[in-house]
Design an enzyme around this catalytic site. Structure first.
Site, PDB file in Angstrom:
ATOM      1  N   GLU A   1       0.806  -1.228   0.000  1.00  0.00           N
ATOM      2  CA  GLU A   1       0.000   0.000   0.000  1.00  0.00           C
ATOM      3  C   GLU A   1       0.840   1.279   0.000  1.00  0.00           C
ATOM      4  OE1 GLU A   1      -0.588  -2.655   1.850  1.00  0.00           O
ATOM      5  OE2 GLU A   1      -2.696  -3.211   1.683  1.00  0.00           O
TER       6      GLU A   1
ATOM      7  N   PHE B   1     -11.324  -7.715  13.515  1.00  0.00           N
ATOM      8  CA  PHE B   1     -10.258  -8.154  12.620  1.00  0.00           C
ATOM      9  C   PHE B   1      -9.930  -7.056  11.610  1.00  0.00           C
ATOM     10  CE2 PHE B   1      -8.994 -10.314   8.611  1.00  0.00           C
ATOM     11  CZ  PHE B   1      -7.739 -10.715   9.038  1.00  0.00           C
ATOM     12  N   GLN B   2      -8.666  -6.784  11.448  1.00  0.00           N
ATOM     13  CA  GLN B   2      -8.170  -5.734  10.547  1.00  0.00           C
ATOM     14  C   GLN B   2      -8.790  -4.368  10.848  1.00  0.00           C
ATOM     15  OE1 GLN B   2      -8.221  -7.156   6.410  1.00  0.00           O
ATOM     16  NE2 GLN B   2      -6.161  -7.939   6.766  1.00  0.00           N
TER      17      GLN B   2
ATOM     18  N   LYS C   1     -17.537  -0.891   5.996  1.00  0.00           N
ATOM     19  CA  LYS C   1     -18.034  -1.820   4.986  1.00  0.00           C
ATOM     20  C   LYS C   1     -19.558  -1.760   4.850  1.00  0.00           C
ATOM     21  CE  LYS C   1     -17.244  -6.490   3.294  1.00  0.00           C
ATOM     22  NZ  LYS C   1     -16.654  -7.813   3.590  1.00  0.00           N
TER      23      LYS C   1
ATOM     24  N   MET D   1      24.486   8.419   1.658  1.00  0.00           N
ATOM     25  CA  MET D   1      24.426   9.664   2.414  1.00  0.00           C
ATOM     26  C   MET D   1      24.710   9.397   3.888  1.00  0.00           C
ATOM     27  SD  MET D   1      24.243  12.804   1.737  1.00  0.00           S
ATOM     28  CE  MET D   1      23.272  13.471   0.402  1.00  0.00           C
TER      29      MET D   1
END
Lengths: 581, 171
Positions: free
Chosen positions: A48, A110-111, A160, A478
């Site tokens: 993502e 969940f999630q 949802k 760097m």
């Protein structure tokens, strides 16, 4: 219409043609609606974070809003780095996140993650839509917020059950935010004051940034016109490259920590500074108390909170860069302003002496590929192509900024504010999908590229013929440079141990892998890269010990800029400078 | 900027915001995220029809920081207006506190007498306790609390500062 259909319809009405995303349980209804239409293309990323960077790449190269679609919980938390990146660099992104159904919110489902809570400090604004009746309105409002004023990322968290529920649709024209009205037209009295100050300047300089790019191509056009009209020198920030054509004789190159000698010294010695769309970032100012101590400062910014944040200015102008430039040019003309040619000639003569130091020179080698040499060859071999450059973060990024010229805005996509390693590859994919015919190159380091290497798979799936140009010095360059210069050469964890074989890795992903280890191979490899109509990864084995100069050490002023290894950085860095990043 | 050499000022800022979930978190997050101080913060809905809330925040900082705070507040999307009441001149500033004092005998009588002097109201009384309600400037409230501490203060709750500009003009 269901919530999911409202989302798709709103995206279409906002002119969205591509969405970068990754499906999951809490966004399945939206994916289902996506599946049943053809107007909007979905690009499946592999992580993502990549989705947000790809959307940024799309947004920065087109000037449009980039759109992201991810699921709840880990989908949203993975997007956080990208959102923060977009916030720091003012990139318009709308990120739709799925959420657990409203009745489960707060239950550690969940999630589930508190997405609006987590993203509050890393977005321009965010919404949790608990009522489907508000969904269409919020969708349109999000686009307005993302792209107006100082642009930035906006998150819409959609449970949802809201995606399944039925609700009314309203079009974009029916939505107007209650209070959010960024000021785009400046106070004319202030602009006049600025013009008077500019016309009387003896040692003027334009210092312009990402605000010019974000305002749209017109701002770059007007800036170029105004710079040429006045004959004043102009420097760009890292974000502002391309705002003035690099080939313009008034251009002094980039300024700041790794900017050019002439740009930094001109900033230090100027008597009138015209800042348009830059924010006096610490990479630019160096030591604040010695930042351009004798100048009157004009600051044009669309964000009032940028004014007087780091540096006290004399003429603050709140407005959009293009609008303000338009006013400035009109007033300059109407008042028949003409700077004294003799004074201006003297100032340019001074600048020319600084330019003659040739601050970007480096020691060439016949036996080892110098990273600057590789970038110079890249620059020369792509000169006639329609190119876009993205970068990761580190030495390679600074060399790309120093050596590759940009003649137009929206062609240089780099993570400036947040400095996100792993930005360049997904950004290149987003850019390439918006410009299928262009040559899109991610100038990378071997360490950075490993951070989002999985996106090669995305490039292959969507036949995005991006080029990943890795300057492989086997170090986080760097970090190594700072350790060498400031930490006694103790290279704690900066060596890239156990690197993959990038050629084989590219092939495993279905890309083309190329390698150059000798100076004589550089041109051929670059040519082959350019001419291969597929995603290519180039492993350029460069000098592992090269450092990036010029460099203004932490806590130092512009005039204390170091030009090369012969200048002792450790010696030059004050104790208080050591704590600065 | 050499903010360390500038003087620290105390400002009362009034903010009109959309009364929506998370708006207070945005304001507080702005202060904590950028390292600004909050001395007092009050919030309540003031316009149910338009669903607007008014936040009063008392903060301290150098003039440059105060300017930043106002600019940062203004750019929050649900913020309608930001006004620096301190900068605009003497504002009316009031605070309410509930003070519970427990004790008997002389201390109890003295507490009641002082409450009268400070025009604090008794809102609960038992044979060995009072709950006083005091309204006034923060200094007055502070003075009253200071005295009650010596007379058996057992619990304290302050509402924080609410403020309004003087004169006929509205917000």
């Amino acid at each position: 219409m269901t919530g999911a259909e409202i989302v798709l319809r709103a995206l279409r009405d906002q002119g969205v043609d591509v969405v970068f995303g990754y499906p999951g349980g809490a966004v399945l209804p939206i994916y289902d609606a996506l599946f049943q239409q053809n107007a909007i293309r979905h690009v499946l990323v592999r992580h993502e974070q990549g989705a947000v960077h790809a959307a940024e790449g799309y947004a920065r190269s087109t000037g449009k809003v980039g759109v992201v679609l991810v699921t709840s919980g880990p989908g949203a938390t993975n997007a956080v780095t990208g959102l923060t990146d977009a916030l720091m660099d003012s990139i318009p992104v709308v990120c739709l996140t799925g959420q657990v159904p409203t009745h489960l919110i707060g239950n550690d489902a969940f999630q589930e993650a508190d997405t609006t809570g987590i993203t509050r400090p890393c977005t321009k604004h965010n919404y949790l839509v608990k009522d489907v009746d508000r969904l269409a309105r919020v969708m349109h409002e999000a686009f307005v917020v993302a792209k107006s004023g100082r642009p930035g990322p906006v998150v819409i968290d959609i449970p949802k059950d809201v995606q399944f529920a039925s609700g009314p649709y309203v079009g974009p024209t029916e939505v107007r935010h209650k209070s959010y009205r960024p000021q785009v037209k400046a106070d004319l009295a202030r602009v006049e004051e600025a013009v008077e100050l500019m016309a009387a300047a003896r040692r003027p300089i334009f210092y312009t940034g990402g605000g010019i790019i974000n305002s749209g191509p017109l701002a770059s056009k007007l800036l170029t016109q105004f710079v040429r009209m006045t004959g004043y020198p102009c420097t760009n920030t890292l974000m502002g490259l391309g705002g003035l054509p690099a080939s313009d004789s008034h251009f002094l190159g980039m300024l700041g920590m790794h900017g050019t000698y002439e740009a930094n010294l001109a900033m230090y010695h100027c008597d009138v500074m015209i800042n348009i769309g830059a924010r006096f970032d610490d990479r630019v100012t160096g030591k604040l108390s010695e930042f351009s101590p004798n100048s009157k400062k004009i600051h044009v910014d669309i964000d009032p909170s940028s004014i007087n944040k780091n540096v006290r200015v004399d003429v603050p102008i709140i407005g959009d860069a293009a609008h303000v430039l338009e006013d400035m040019i009109r007033i300059w003309r109407a008042k028949h302003k003409r700077p004294d040619p003799k004074t201006l000639r003297d100032w340019w003569a001074q600048i020319e002496t600084w330019r003659k130091r040739d601050c970007l020179r480096y020691t060439r080698s016949e036996t080892i590929i110098k990273p600057q040499f590789a970038i110079e060859r890249l620059r020369d071999l792509i000169r006639d192509r329609d190119y876009y450059i993205t970068t990761e973060v580190g030495q390679h990024q600074m060399w790309a900024a120093q050596f590759i010229p940009f003649e137009a805005p929206n062609r240089w996509l780099t993570s400036g504010g947040l400095g996100t390693m792993g930005y360049g590859l997904p950004a290149a994919i987003g850019c390439q999908l918006a410009h299928p015919e262009a040559l899109v190159i991610d100038v990378a380091g071997e360490a950075s590229i490993m951070m989002n290497i999985q996106e090669l798979s995305t490039a292959v799936q969507y036949r995005a013929p991006i080029k990943v140009f890795i300057l492989n010095n086997q170090y986080m360059g760097m970090v190594r440079q700072w350790q060498e210069l400031l930490h006694g050469g103790r290279y704690a964890e900066s060596y890239s141990e156990a690197l993959p074989d990038f050629v084989k890795l590219a092939e495993a992903f279905g890309c083309v892998g190329l390698r150059a280890t000798k100076v004589a191979e550089v041109d051929d490899v670059i040519r082959e890269m350019i001419n291969t109509p597929k995603p290519v990864v180039v492993d350029m084995a460069v000098d592992p010990h090269e450092n990036c100069f010029p460099m203004i050490p932490g806590g130092k002023a512009h005039y204390e800029i170091l030009l090369g290894p012969e200048d002792d950085v450790a010696e030059a860095t004050p104790e208080e400078g050591m704590v600065l990043v | 900027m050499s903010s360390t050499t500038e003087s620290i000022e105390k400002h009362t800022i009034a903010v009109l915001v959309d009364n929506e979930p998370g708006v207070l978190a945005r304001v507080i997050g702005l202060f904590s995220g950028r390292g600004y101080n909050i001395e007092s913060l009050t919030v309540a809905e003031v316009d149910p029809d338009q669903s607007l809330s008014r936040i009063t925040v008392v903060t301290t900082g150098t003039p440059m920081i105060i300017e930043q705070i106002k600019a940062q507040l203004s750019r929050l999307v649900p913020v309608h207006r930001v006004r620096d009441l301190t900068e605009e001149g003497r504002a009316v500033e009031r605070e309410l506190a509930l003070v519970k004092v427990s004790g008997t005998g002389d201390r109890r009588i003295e507490a009641l007498r002082l409450a009268d002097v400070f025009k604090a109201r008794v809102v609960d009384a038992t044979l060995n306790s009072f709950v006083f309600e005091i309204t006034g400037s923060s200094d007055e409230v502070q003075d009253f609390i200071g005295l009650m501490r010596q007379l058996g203060l057992v619990e304290l709750c302050r509402a924080g500062v609410v403020a309004m500009s003087r004169g006929p003009a509205g917000f």
